[in-house]
Design a protein around this motif. Structure first.
Motif, PDB file in Angstrom:
ATOM      1  N   ARG A  10      65.158  39.701  10.143  1.00 48.27           N
ATOM      2  CA  ARG A  10      64.102  40.571  10.654  1.00 48.27           C
ATOM      3  C   ARG A  10      63.714  41.617   9.626  1.00 48.27           C
ATOM      4  O   ARG A  10      64.535  42.087   8.847  1.00 48.27           O
ATOM      5  N   CYS A 126      69.266  39.471  24.778  1.00 49.99           N
ATOM      6  CA  CYS A 126      68.109  40.168  24.191  1.00 49.99           C
ATOM      7  C   CYS A 126      68.225  40.186  22.667  1.00 49.99           C
ATOM      8  O   CYS A 126      67.259  39.914  21.949  1.00 49.99           O
ATOM      9  N   TYR A 130      65.707  38.259  20.003  1.00 53.04           N
ATOM     10  CA  TYR A 130      65.018  39.004  18.948  1.00 53.04           C
ATOM     11  C   TYR A 130      65.345  38.415  17.572  1.00 53.04           C
ATOM     12  O   TYR A 130      64.459  38.251  16.728  1.00 53.04           O
ATOM     13  N   TYR A 135      59.952  37.383  20.366  1.00 53.11           N
ATOM     14  CA  TYR A 135      59.801  38.778  20.766  1.00 53.11           C
ATOM     15  C   TYR A 135      59.425  38.937  22.237  1.00 53.11           C
ATOM     16  O   TYR A 135      59.893  39.862  22.914  1.00 53.11           O
ATOM     17  N   ALA A 138      62.551  38.425  24.233  1.00 56.22           N
ATOM     18  CA  ALA A 138      63.451  39.557  24.027  1.00 56.22           C
ATOM     19  C   ALA A 138      62.984  40.764  24.846  1.00 56.22           C
ATOM     20  O   ALA A 138      63.800  41.459  25.482  1.00 56.22           O
ATOM     21  N   ARG A 139      61.660  41.035  24.845  1.00 55.76           N
ATOM     22  CA  ARG A 139      61.131  42.164  25.634  1.00 55.76           C
ATOM     23  C   ARG A 139      61.372  41.943  27.128  1.00 55.76           C
ATOM     24  O   ARG A 139      61.789  42.853  27.846  1.00 55.76           O
ATOM     25  N   ALA A 179      61.451  44.707  19.147  1.00 57.97           N
ATOM     26  CA  ALA A 179      60.744  43.556  19.710  1.00 57.97           C
ATOM     27  C   ALA A 179      59.340  43.951  20.158  1.00 57.97           C
ATOM     28  O   ALA A 179      58.382  43.185  19.978  1.00 57.97           O
TER      29      ALA A 179
END
Length: 902
Positions: A10, A126, A130, A135, A138-139, A179
């Motif tokens: 990331r 989560c 991510y 994303y 994850a959100r 995220a």
């Protein structure tokens, strides 16, 4: 589950949710060992494994959990629901620590189905989503966790929480915020970063991310405020300090890059610059992998150009797209050394400077085992309008009058440590472009140098083919420059060095010395030829002179400062301390100075645990000093940190042999004999085989000697040792075959004839044994033992007089043979020759006075010779020693005419 392709790390600063701090009152190391022992005693005990895994989790050692629990996966599902939940939770956190994110998903989803209120499963899930760049998912999971957390019944009552602290909650909020940011929901991201800071004001990651987000939105004052606040609050402030410096500075920086298929390197490169450059310009020349996707995730401005076989063309185009005050040139396979950035920013913001050079270190291997050095102009003000020249190995053209400040800022380059296929592709591309450049400008000395250097790299292992071309190319450059020209002086020196190394690889040591000497006459502190002279004189057997140059190299290297050296040389040995110490150590070994050698080997170990065969040498020196514990430690380090070699493997086998460790002996001997062994190892094999013979391990000794024969060692010493090992291992036929072969090749030898006779004796081929022993007696020199052997075999053949004669000759030559006196006496007795029999029994009994059998035979001799009283005394002595001897009792009763009681 859908199979995913590998995704890049990331671009946001995110810590995994799985590291706990060790609990202050956590169980001791003894408790850990107790739990581990319980698992080892019963590997099928799930409860014991869970207890150990929970202990590891409390200690923050989640990376070890997978090894403990994963073997139980084949038994899943377990009957007990709570055990299933504990298992899934611990294993998910373990997988997360190892970045096995698809495994995290599988296990965490499984756990959520049974424990829908367990926040920990959502927490780790989560993070995994991510990390996989999903994303939206994850959100979604993160927001679910937030909504559940605020409810009164927000936990599974029977399932312990692994992420219950504010530190963990801050990490979770930082992940969720990242995220949202990556999902283009910046406002929500800002809220969550702020909540993350509130949850743990000492966590530096949300400060970094929030400041970057605000900076991206142009809210510079707020970004500075966040960074400054983090500096005052956080436990780790290095990256925040660098970011704060960047936000305070006046001058702006454009990082300009040209790339193609750099997904392997690009992310780490951008990680090293994203916190302090203002703009990232990337010119992509035709990537087919994820390069542009990675660049985009860092906010880079991406431009596409078709590759035109000209590095300078694309490099200059990247400069044209820049908009900041300073240009910074960097490649995808390079990384800035972050601790140097604050110093760099001060220089950037000093109006006195407009052009800066940095020190580029080409590093090889994960442990940076080898490093080369060059100084390179990488930072310059955009207003100078500087351009690059050269279609390959392009160089920044700096017009006269522009002052370059040589800084100590470091840049690491990884591009020469690729896989063999990628290096071959890189060589082919560079070689083709260099040849085009030489065709257009055959007298370009820097291009000649680069071409020779490429040949040096490409020609490893093929010096007969490549070294003459290297010498020819570099010599052309030297002839074009001459020693007095200052502008091209660095190229002159480096080409002399190239010629010297190429001559060394051709074993042309005198020419290597000549060119090293020329280079050092022009630059006395030139490191590369100093080291090479150490090597050259070592190979020439001039060890004192070799050590002198190794020491000069080490002394010069201590004083080396790349920022003050007036010659911008590309150094291939700026810090080859290990090579120099190794040379000094081997020179000391040649001079029979093991203590000095050990000192130098230990200096290498201080630098690295696994350099070449250093541990092997130290192990052998310790073995010679009879320090088995120390030798074992060094040999094991050789195997763990470098590579298995024959000396270490057989050394460990020998140590196990001395300690009666049968399993270890077999393991290490098999390890050694399974290696690629050559004739160079013959001395070691012979030495090891002798040690095994001395220890009574005859079969293993024979195996080692056989291996020596397989690699081409076939001298008399080896054959005799192999025959000895065969004989003592009971393989008499094979031993006889070797002795026959030695006699046929070397001629008559009394020792070999005697040993051959022994083989036939053991095979019960009495006539052949007798023939060989008699052949020995016909020689001028006769080993005494041959008379003994001949007597024994003649007794087997029924040739009693001859046997007696041979054995008497043996005891005459080798007195003190009590057992043979008895044998001789027995043969005389069987021939009714009682006088000599009696004499030999008496000699035997002088050494063995309580031998009841011999005393009885002696008494029989007295009886047959008419010495009745002496015979009776003898029989009485026999009964004293052995009351159960019925023969002696009967004789006494016959002679005395009355019963004899016990």
């Amino acid at each position: 589950m859908t199979k995913r392709t590998k995704k890049h790390a990331r671009s946001k600063k995110v810590a995994g949710p799985i590291r706990q701090r060790a609990v202050p009152n956590a169980p001791s190391a003894d408790t850990c060992q107790s739990l581990l022992s319980a698992v080892q005693r019963n590997p099928q005990d799930l409860e014991a494994a869970l207890a150990l895994a929970e202990h590891l989790s409390r200690q923050g050692r989640n990376d070890e959990i997978v090894e403990v629990l994963e073997p139980f996966e084949k038994l899943y599902p377990f009957p007990d629901r709570l055990q299933r939940g504990r298992y899934d939770l611990l294993l998910a956190f373990g997988y997360a620590d190892l970045k096995r994110f698809t495994d995290v998903e599988k296990v965490a989803q499984r756990g959520l189905e049974e424990f829908p209120k367990a926040l920990d499963f959502r927490y780790v899930l989560c993070y995994a989503r991510y990390a996989l760049r999903e994303y939206h998912e994850a959100r979604k999971i993160g927001e679910e966790l937030l909504s559940l957390k605020d409810k009164p019944d927000n936990a599974e009552p029977d399932l312990s929480r692994l992420s219950q602290t504010s530190i963990h909650f801050s990490q979770f909020l930082n992940i969720l915020a990242s995220a949202c940011w990556d999902g283009n929901r910046a406002d929500r991201a800002i809220q969550l970063f702020e909540k993350s800071i509130q949850a743990d004001s000492g966590n530096h990651l949300p400060y970094l991310n929030l400041a970057h987000l605000l900076r991206q939105q142009g809210r510079m004052a707020e970004a500075r405020e966040v960074a400054e606040k983090g500096l005052n609050k956080c436990r780790q402030v290095h990256e925040l300090r660098m970011l704060a410096e960047t936000l305070r500075k006046k001058a702006t920086i454009s990082a300009c890059m040209m790339v193609k298929n750099e997904e392997e390197f690009l992310g780490e490169c951008l990680d090293s610059i994203r916190d302090w450059v203002d703009e990232i310009i990337i010119v992509d020349t035709g990537s087919t992998d994820r390069t542009t996707e990675i660049a985009r995730s860092y906010g880079a401005k991406i431009f596409h150009q078709e590759w035109v076989n000209d590095f300078s063309y694309h490099r200059n185009y990247s400069i044209d797209q820049a908009s900041c005050d300073w240009i910074f040139i960097i490649d995808a396979d390079e990384r800035m050394v972050l601790e140097d950035v604050p110093m760099l920013l001060k220089l950037i913001n000093d109006d006195k400077y407009s052009l800066l050079s940095v020190n580029v270190y080409n590093v090889y291997g994960k442990g940076e085992d080898k490093v080369t050095f060059l100084n390179s102009n990488r930072f310059f003000k955009r207003e100078l309008c500087l351009r690059y020249e050269g279609i390959v190995h392009n160089v920044l053209h700096v017009p006269p009058g522009n002052r370059v400040l040589r800084t100590s800022v470091r840049l690491k380059h990884l591009g020469y440590d690729l896989s063999p296929d990628k290096m071959a592709q890189k060589f082919a591309r560079s070689k083709a472009l260099l040849e085009i450049q030489l065709k257009e400008d055959p007298d370009n000395t820097f291009t000649l140098y680069n071409y020779a250097q490429l040949l040096l790299a490409e020609g490893v292992g093929r010096w007969d083919e490549y070294a003459p071309r290297i010498i020819e190319t570099a010599r052309r450059a030297v002839e074009l420059i001459g020693p007095g020209e200052s502008r091209r002086r660095p190229t002159y020196l480096m080409c002399l060095n190239q010629i010297a190394w190429a001559c060394f690889y051709l074993n042309d040591y005198d020419r290597a010395i000549e060119h090293c000497t020329r280079a050092l006459a022009a630059k006395a502190d030139y490191l590369d030829p100093l080291l090479l002279l150490g090597h050259v004189y070592n190979y020439k057997g001039q060890y004192e002179l070799s050590s002198e140059y190794y020491n000069r190299y080490l002394e010069t290297q201590k004083r080396f400062d790349g920022t003050s050296d007036r010659d911008s040389l590309i150094l291939f040995h700026p810090a080859s301390l290990k090579e120099a110490y190794y040379g000094l150590a081997t020179n000391a070994m040649k001079a029979d100075e093991p203590a000095r050698a050990r000192t130098f080997f230990l200096k290498i170990r201080e630098l690295t645990r696994g350099y070449l065969d250093v541990n092997t040498h130290l192990g052998r020196l310790s073995l010679n000093a009879e320090n088995l514990d120390q030798a074992r430690a060094y040999f094991l380090d050789q195997i763990e940190y470098a590579r298995v070699d024959l000396v270490s493997a057989l050394g460990l086998a020998y140590i196990c042999l001395q300690r009666h460790d049968e399993a270890g002996f077999i393991r290490y001997q098999r390890m050694g004999l399974g290696l690629d062994i050559t004739s160079e190892h013959s001395v070691l094999l012979l030495k090891s085989g002798r040690a095994y013979i001395a220890a009574g391990r005859f079969s293993e000794a024979a195996e080692i000697f056989e291996k020596a024969r397989q690699v081409g060692c076939d001298d008399d010493e080896l054959n005799e040792l192999l025959a000895e090992a065969y004989f003592k291992a009971g393989r008499y036929e094979e031993a006889a075959g070797i002795y026959e072969r030695i006699l046929g090749e070397r001629g008559i030898s009394p020792e070999i004839l005697n040993d051959l006779g022994n083989c036939y004796y053991k095979l019960e081929r009495w006539e052949e044994a007798e023939r060989r022993y008699l052949e020995v007696l016909a020689l001028d020199t006769v080993p005494a033992v041959t008379y003994r052997n001949l007597g024994l075999v003649q007794s087997r053949l029924g040739k009693v007089p001859e046997a007696i004669s041979a054995l008497e000759k043996y005891v005459e030559l080798s007195p003190g043979q009590a057992g043979l006196h008895q044998l001789i006496a027995d043969m005389y007795f069987r021939q009714a020759d009682f006088g000599p029999a009696l004499a030999n029994y008496e000699k035997h009994l002088a050494e063995s006075p309580v031998d009841a059998r011999a005393i009885f035979a002696l008494s029989e001799c007295y009886l047959h010779m008419g010495h009745r009283d002496s015979a009776m005394i003898g029989y009485q002595r026999v009964l004293q020693i052995d009351p159960g001897c019925q023969r002696a009792r009967r004789r006494l009763e016959e002679l005395s005419g009355r019963p004899v009681t016990a």
